[in-house]
Scaffold this active site. Structure first.
Site, short mmCIF file in Angstrom:
data_model
loop_
_atom_site.label_atom_id
_atom_site.label_comp_id
_atom_site.label_asym_id
_atom_site.label_seq_id
_atom_site.Cartn_x
_atom_site.Cartn_y
_atom_site.Cartn_z
N LYS A 138 0.84 -1.19 0.00
CA LYS A 138 0.00 0.00 0.00
C LYS A 138 0.88 1.25 0.00
O LYS A 138 1.94 1.25 0.63
CB LYS A 138 -0.87 0.03 1.27
CG LYS A 138 -2.05 -0.92 1.25
CD LYS A 138 -2.88 -0.75 2.52
CE LYS A 138 -4.01 -1.76 2.60
NZ LYS A 138 -5.06 -1.56 1.60
N ARG A 168 -10.48 -11.41 1.96
CA ARG A 168 -11.37 -12.44 1.41
C ARG A 168 -10.72 -13.82 1.47
O ARG A 168 -11.41 -14.82 1.58
CB ARG A 168 -11.79 -12.04 -0.01
CG ARG A 168 -10.67 -12.00 -0.99
CD ARG A 168 -11.03 -11.23 -2.27
NE ARG A 168 -11.08 -9.78 -2.05
CZ ARG A 168 -11.42 -8.89 -2.97
NH1 ARG A 168 -11.77 -9.29 -4.17
NH2 ARG A 168 -11.43 -7.59 -2.70
N1 BES Z 1 -7.97 -3.69 4.46
C1 BES Z 1 -8.24 -3.28 3.16
C2 BES Z 1 -9.56 -2.52 3.04
C3 BES Z 1 -9.65 -1.20 3.77
C4 BES Z 1 -9.36 -0.02 3.12
C5 BES Z 1 -10.09 -1.15 5.07
C6 BES Z 1 -9.46 1.18 3.79
C7 BES Z 1 -10.20 0.05 5.75
C8 BES Z 1 -9.89 1.21 5.11
C9 BES Z 1 -8.31 -4.47 2.20
O1 BES Z 1 -7.55 -5.56 2.56
C10 BES Z 1 -7.82 -4.00 0.89
O2 BES Z 1 -6.68 -3.65 0.79
N2 BES Z 1 -8.70 -4.02 -0.11
C11 BES Z 1 -8.36 -3.61 -1.42
C12 BES Z 1 -8.92 -4.63 -2.39
C13 BES Z 1 -8.38 -4.54 -3.77
C14 BES Z 1 -6.89 -4.84 -3.81
C15 BES Z 1 -9.12 -5.53 -4.64
C16 BES Z 1 -8.99 -2.24 -1.64
O3 BES Z 1 -10.05 -1.95 -1.11
O4 BES Z 1 -8.37 -1.44 -2.35
ZN ZN Z 2 -5.53 -5.46 1.86
#
Ligand code: BES
Ligand code: ZN
Ligand code: ZN
Length: 490
Positions: free
Chosen positions: A268, A342
């Protein structure tokens, strides 16, 4: 201590009395009514929502100070307004370094709220507002109040006093979840976090079981293992079981427990990573709910299944493009290592189905940023093909003001999760509808149970405190689940 109490405030001295005042109606009888109209004589106070005025030693009562708080027009006063009133009154007292307060309960006459719901809301605002997470501060500036009384008639004290114990059990769950979420990730790596949950569960004599990474490898929980591969602190799968004698129904709650989500090899960027200690909020909500069940003792069997991992990049981490085999047997191409939630959820769901054969299964997870794009950061997304279950969740959230909104699960979007090489890809081929495709991915592993998914990426935490929640974890989901399970019982 928080309790319902009947006090003759004309005879007994108290230090601080907080009185909710309505803009266009009378909420109180006798002396409180007189006092409220006295307060309204001041130019700065009409009882509008958010207004506040303090009188010192007012005539008629033996109170050092009386804080009047505006609630606005009668038709707008709901249970949430009462939680906010109680929370704000307590916050004000804490800031003034007071140690106790008496909150005047409005009488139900004008309000379109049942008496028990009035007390419940006041108690919730009081319990949740009277909390400080200052473990990491050397200098503790603000101390919670020692004594909170909710002022009402002797009849009501008698009739509703059982509520206090119940609301306390539930709110202590919410506070526990808040603390776990607010705890920094260096103090809750998978091993440590799983021990925290088990320790608290054991205090309530719940049955617990922890699968270590060895067990998980041996048992072929390929999806949990894959996500945990990059971290030196290995994954766990925690079971917490509340099993009352003669239970006819079993509900399984599955909570995403990523103790820190770096994104993995799909690291990230700054701006997206700083708050990722909150990525175990689903796990916190589930554990706190099952622990609360041990005190509330519903007839339903409630099991918590909690996969716990740290999502890290390293020389041993899972790569984009890798193919893994889930516990349920389906193979998955890792399109993106940041779509890790997931993955751990599907192994936990398959484990729950096999081990407990639940009638109802609900997972809760900070799953997608896309859900926040859709609903903002105060409302959770609810995904289910079971209309009754979806409505029950939305209704429970309405009752507790943990707002949840049903989202669609269109079957034709399923093809966005196709992989050329494996059964499924964990990443959608479209940029759009990310919360939906995440839910559709989970749905592939829900078996025949009635299943729902709650995406709490938005409401799991707040950057700025509110009237009854500090900045940090919100404990979203605990009160909603307790309400849902109570209604299942009925
Ligand atoms: N933990 C994150 C989702 C999240 C984002 C929670 C902001 C709280 C605040 C999750 O694991 C994630 O990174 N999701 C990605 C999915 C994508 C790579 C398909 C996302 O939401 O960008
Ligand atoms: Zn994630
Ligand atoms: Zn995540």
């Amino acid at each position: 201590m928080i309790r319902l109490k009947s006090i003759d405030i004309q005879k007994n001295s108290i230090t601080t009395l907080a009185v909710p005042v309505c803009e266009d109606q009378e909420l109180h009888d006798s002396i409180l009514k007189t006092l409220s109209s006295q307060a309204k004589k001041f130019e700065e106070f009409d009882g509008k929502a958010g207004e506040e005025v303090i009188l010192h030693d007012p005539a008629g009562v033996k109170a050092t100070r009386v804080i009047f708080m505006g609630l606005g027009k009668l038709e707008k006063i709901d249970t949430e307004a009462l939680r906010v009133f109680a929370g704000k009154a307590i916050k004000t007292c804490i800031q003034k370094k007071l140690t106790k307060v008496v909150l005047a309960a409005p009488s139900a006459k004008g309000l379109k709220i049942e008496t028990s719901d009035i007390f419940k809301a006041l108690l919730e605002g009081a319990f949740l507002g009277n909390h400080r997470f200052d473990k990491y501060k050397i200098e503790k500036k603000l101390t919670p109040l020692k004594n909170i009384a909710i002022l009402t008639t002797p009849g009501n004290v008698k009739k509703h006093s059982a509520l206090v114990r119940k609301v306390k059990a539930i709110c202590e769950g919410t506070l526990k979840a808040r603390e776990w979420v607010s705890t920094p990730s260096n103090d809750k790596r998978p091993g440590a976090f799983s021990r925290m949950l088990v320790r608290e569960a054991k205090k309530e004599k719940l049955k617990t079981r922890v699968l270590t990474d060895k067990d998980l490898r041996k048992g072929k929980y390929g999806a949990i293992i894959a996500v945990g591969e990059g971290s030196q602190d290995k994954p766990r799968l925690v079971e917490l079981v509340y099993a009352p004698r003669g239970a006819k129904k079993t509900i399984a709650l599955i909570g995403k427990g990523v103790t820190f989500d770096t994104g993995g090899i799909n690291l990230k960027p700054s701006g997206g990573i700083e708050d990722m200690k909150i990525d175990m909020s689903g796990a916190a909500a589930v554990a706190a709910t099952v622990i609360a069940m041990a005190r509330l003792k519903p007839k339903t069997k409630v099991v918590g299944v909690i996969p716990i991992v740290e999502n890290m990049p390293s020389g041993t981490a899972t790569r984009p493009g890798d193919v893994i085999k889930s516990y349920a047997g389906k193979t998955i191409e890792i399109g993106n290592t940041d779509a890790e939630g997931r993955l751990i959820l599907i192994d936990a769901m398959a484990h729950a189905l096999k081990t407990f054969k639940p009638d109802v299964m609900v997972d809760i997870a900070t799953l997608t940023g896309a859900c926040m794009v859709a609903l903002g950061d105060k409302i959770a997304g609810v995904f289910s093909r079971d209309d009754d279950l979806a409505s029950a969740i939305v209704a429970a959230g309405k009752k507790t003001h943990e707002r949840a909104w049903r989202m669609p699960m269109p079957e034709d979007y399923q093809e966005l999760l196709k992989s050329n090489i494996a059964d499924l890809n964990n990443m959608s081929s479209s940029r759009y509808g990310g919360a939906i495709t995440a839910a559709l991915f989970l749905a592939e592993f829900a078996g025949k149970a009635r299943w729902a998914h709650i995406d709490i990426a938005g409401p799991a935490y707040i950057k700025k405190g509110t009237s009854y929640c500090e900045a940090g974890g919100t404990g979203f989901g605990v009160r909603l689940f307790c309400e849902l399970i109570e209604n299942m019982n009925a």
